[in-house]
Design an enzyme around this catalytic site. Structure first.
Site, PDB file in Angstrom:
ATOM      1  N   ASP A 262       0.839  -1.030   0.066  1.00 34.90           N
ATOM      2  CA  ASP A 262      -0.144  -0.083   0.023  1.00 34.90           C
ATOM      3  C   ASP A 262       0.829   1.269  -0.054  1.00 34.90           C
ATOM      4  O   ASP A 262       2.033   1.290   0.260  1.00 34.90           O
ATOM      5  CB  ASP A 262      -1.057  -0.126   1.420  1.00 34.90           C
ATOM      6  N   ASP A 263       0.162   2.263  -0.333  1.00 36.46           N
ATOM      7  CA  ASP A 263       0.836   3.877  -0.256  1.00 36.46           C
ATOM      8  C   ASP A 263       1.723   4.141  -1.327  1.00 36.46           C
ATOM      9  O   ASP A 263       2.226   5.191  -0.895  1.00 36.46           O
ATOM     10  CB  ASP A 263       1.204   3.773   1.219  1.00 36.46           C
TER      11      ASP A 263
ATOM     12  N   HIS B  28      -5.134   9.170  -0.125  1.00 40.26           N
ATOM     13  CA  HIS B  28      -5.001   8.181   1.338  1.00 40.26           C
ATOM     14  C   HIS B  28      -6.378   8.566   2.105  1.00 40.26           C
ATOM     15  O   HIS B  28      -5.796   8.788   3.440  1.00 40.26           O
ATOM     16  CB  HIS B  28      -3.615   8.195   1.561  1.00 40.26           C
TER      17      HIS B  28
ATOM     18  N   HIS C  70       3.768  -2.392   2.985  1.00 43.15           N
ATOM     19  CA  HIS C  70       3.678  -0.997   2.556  1.00 43.15           C
ATOM     20  C   HIS C  70       5.038  -0.628   1.496  1.00 43.15           C
ATOM     21  O   HIS C  70       6.150  -1.236   2.102  1.00 43.15           O
ATOM     22  CB  HIS C  70       3.572  -0.055   3.575  1.00 43.15           C
TER      23      HIS C  70
END
Length: 716
Positions: free
Chosen positions: A84-85, A139, A236
């Protein structure tokens, strides 16, 4: 009191300015929204009710577009690593390198704003056989957003990916989500809503919490499913330092590969084809426009940061130069004056148009001057309020009244200059009150034969109200500190109309007081400098003047001043190439005026919008400390200026309010003046309504008859 005829003032520019500031704020806000993207998978917001049990106890892949929710799991010894991210320019390439080295595939849930910043990384992810999904555009916690904002987050992310890759994403992982048993009711509803636009929700079986950086070994242990089961693993590749994630991945892949695990994408893990679909032309074009808008907003924010930095540096440098020059000026003033005492006859010229409120006090203060040879010439420029009659009824010795048809202040001054008998001339506004020693102190500088004109120290008489206090601070801090600096640098651009002394030969040499600009005092002073004479400042020659008592009057006065100063600067622009006193004006005074009275004020509205942007997106503590620091610096300078002018420190309490209100009015005056000059409008004289407070200072009732012959000067 002038002959200029004005056309209708421009109005459309205010609408354009407002729209421009709104667009600027919107662009900066957009940049703040996309550049302050967080990371991690911690708890979303306040505690909320859990999702339905069939989801919190089911698999991590959720299809919610039908009447019955469907939750699917991965088969045994199948691991879908998810990141993620990202994409992140530092960590995503390292993770891709580790995956390629171990022949593994994964799913990357990308943040749309970061896709726009690094589209090449998204293309690499797909080119190396990995899968991508949406992690919203900024986000954002979709479970706590209104429906329109949630739709925008998903739509912008799909468009960003479409512009970068030509594909649209269908997988979705909510920010701040984790494993299925932590799914809340708001998050479940957000996934249901997203399913309506074709998104498939993905949670996790194993949350490594690598964003907390617990260490590579702890991340590895958290990723391994118990009993050889399959799992979707949450990790992440962006949002912070991911060095531990990279190290853990390099340990996890070979370790589980030896145990018979295969590493695949989420879609492949549940036996579905690739999740991305071809993007339409509209999505690609929208995504491209969005990327350009984001890049433009980022560039604008960088430019504003640079502008703010330059403005701060220039502002601090200006204060430093003012203080240094003021100290030098103080030492110069305290030295014993060289040369003989100046006692030559002086003619004081008072142009007056409808000055009934103050003219008696002005004339009385002049004839009471402690100077040996003084005459006062009052030129009534077609007044309609009996100004000339008031002066004549005073019956003071040494005072002459000349009446003329209204022709404007420069014409009145030139009439007085022609009628004056002395070779030293003092020009005074009709609302100005002198102290007994003002004339004497003002003309002593003429002991130096190089000095052609001298500026006195103008003080605000009506300072009891807040607006008067603000102007008092401006006169003391801005005008008088500047005049001390100009005196030291020998480039004084303005002798104020309220109090200035000139040699007759200088005025005759430059053709008298010019009438082709609205700031005749600035225009005249610049002509004197360009004629080779020095212009000095005598801080002890004090004149009390009445300043505007309302914002409307203040606006009209400063509008005329600013517009006239622009005219004078343009008229005397060739001083840049001259030598001597004119060259000092051109290379010192004019650039200073250009930067601090034109360029920086024009940019000030944008800087204020940037400050508002900072309140929305930057830590308040930082902003408060910065603002207080600047305010303390200004207060220190103000205190020093007040001490130099022998003024009380009490008005300093009004300084913060002056920065918040008065400052903006002055900046808008500059905007209006520049627009008026650019479009070619001719501004008329804006006369201020007198209240008689300057007269009250002298203890004279406006218009009251005075029978005494006066005292002090010897008439001639």
């Amino acid at each position: 009191m002038a002959r200029h005829v004005a056309r209708r003032d421009p109005r459309a520019h205010w609408i354009l300015l407002l729209l421009g500031l709104i667009v600027l704020l919107a662009a900066l806000s957009f940049n703040g929204l996309v550049s302050h993207v967080g990371g991690g998978s911690g708890p979303s917001t306040a505690p909320a009710a859990p999702a339905p049990p069939q989801l919190t106890t089911g698999g991590p892949v959720l299809r919610l577009d039908g009447p019955t929710p469907v939750a699917r799991r991965l088969p045994a010894r199948t691991l879908a690593l998810t990141f993620d991210d990202g994409p992140d320019p530092r960590w995503t390439p390292q993770i891709l390198d580790v995956l390629r080295r171990h022949h593994a595939h994964a799913t990357f849930f990308v943040v749309g704003a970061r896709v726009d910043e690094h589209p090449e990384l998204v293309r690499r992810i797909l080119a190396e056989g990995h899968e991508i999904g949406s992690h919203t555009f900024t986000h954002a916690d979709l479970g706590g957003l209104p429906a329109w904002r949630a739709r925008t987050e998903l739509s912008w992310t799909r468009n960003a990916v479409a512009a970068a890759t030509g594909r649209e994403v269908t997988l979705l992982r909510l920010p701040f989500s984790s494993t299925t048993n932590s799914l809340s009711q708001p998050q479940y509803q957000a996934l249901r809503d997203a399913a309506g636009s074709g998104h498939l929700g993905v949670l996790a079986d194993r949350d490594t919490r690598d964003w907390q950086r617990p260490g590579a070994s702890a991340i590895v242990q958290a990723a391994i499913p118990p009993g050889g089961g399959g799992a979707v693993v949450l990790m992440h590749d962006g949002g912070g330092d991911r060095s531990q994630t990279v190290a853990a991945l390099d340990q996890l892949l070979p370790r589980l590969s030896r145990s018979g695990y295969r590493f695949t994408t989420v879609s492949a893990g549940i036996g579905e084809p690739g999740s991305t679909v071809p993007a339409g032309l509209g999505s690609r074009l929208s995504g491209t426009a969005l990327r350009w808008a984001q890049a433009g907003a980022g560039g604008l924010a960088s430019a504003m940061n640079l502008l703010l930095g330059v403005a701060l540096v220039l502002g601090v440098a200006r204060l430093a130069v003012q203080v240094v020059c003021a100290r030098r000026h103080v030492r110069r003033v305290r030295r014993p004056r060289r040369g003989p005492e100046v006692t030559a006859p002086v003619s004081v010229i008072v142009p007056a148009y409808n000055e009934a409120a103050n003219i008696a006090a002005t004339v009385r203060s002049l004839v009471a001057s402690a100077y040996p040879a003084l005459e006062v010439v009052v030129v009534d420029d077609g007044s309609t309020d009996g100004t000339a009659d008031i002066v004549e009824r005073l019956g003071l010795r040494g005072v002459r009244v000349i009446r003329q048809a209204n022709a404007g202040k420069p014409a009145a001054l030139n009439t007085g200059i022609r009628a004056a008998r002395a070779n030293l001339l003092v020009l005074v506004d009709g609302d100005t009150v002198f102290q007994p020693d003002t004339v004497y102190r003002l003309v002593q500088g003429f002991a130096d034969p190089a000095v052609g004109a001298i500026s006195g120290n103008t003080k605000v008489a009506n300072r009891r109200r807040l607006l008067g206090r603000w102007q008092h601070l401006e006169y003391v801090i801005g005008f008088n500190l500047d005049r001390r600096m100009y005196d030291v640098l020998e480039c004084m651009p303005t002798i104020p109309g309220a109090i200035g002394a000139f040699r007759r030969e200088v005025l005759l040499a430059v053709g008298g007081v010019p009438a082709d600009t609205l700031a005749e005092d600035t225009d005249l002073t610049m002509q004197v400098l360009r004629a080779g004479w020095r212009v000095s400042y005598e801080e002890r020659a004090i004149a009390w003047t009445e300043v505007p008592a309302s914002l409307r009057q203040l606006w009209r006065q400063r509008y005329r001043w600013c517009y006239g100063t622009l005219q004078a600067m343009w008229k005397h622009r060739h001083a840049l190439r001259e030598s001597g006193a004119g060259g000092k004006l051109g290379r010192r005074g004019l650039p200073y005026l250009t930067v601090f009275q034109l360029v920086l004020p024009l940019t000030a509205p944008a800087v204020d919008v940037f400050a508002l942007y900072g309140l929305l997106f930057l830590p308040w503590s930082t902003l408060v400390v910065a603002w207080l620091g600047l305010l303390l610096l200004q207060a220190g300078t103000a205190g020093y200026a007040l001490r130099l002018d022998r003024e009380r420190f009490g008005p300093l309490w009004a300084l913060p309010l002056q920065q918040l209100v008065y400052r903006q009015v002055m900046y808008l005056v500059v905007v209006q003046s520049v627009v008026t000059a650019v479009i070619g409008n001719r501004l008329r004289w804006q006369r201020m309504v007198r209240t008689g407070e300057a007269a009250a200072l002298a203890g004279v009732r406006p218009g009251a008859p005075v029978n005494a012959a006066g005292r002090g000067g010897r008439p001639y």
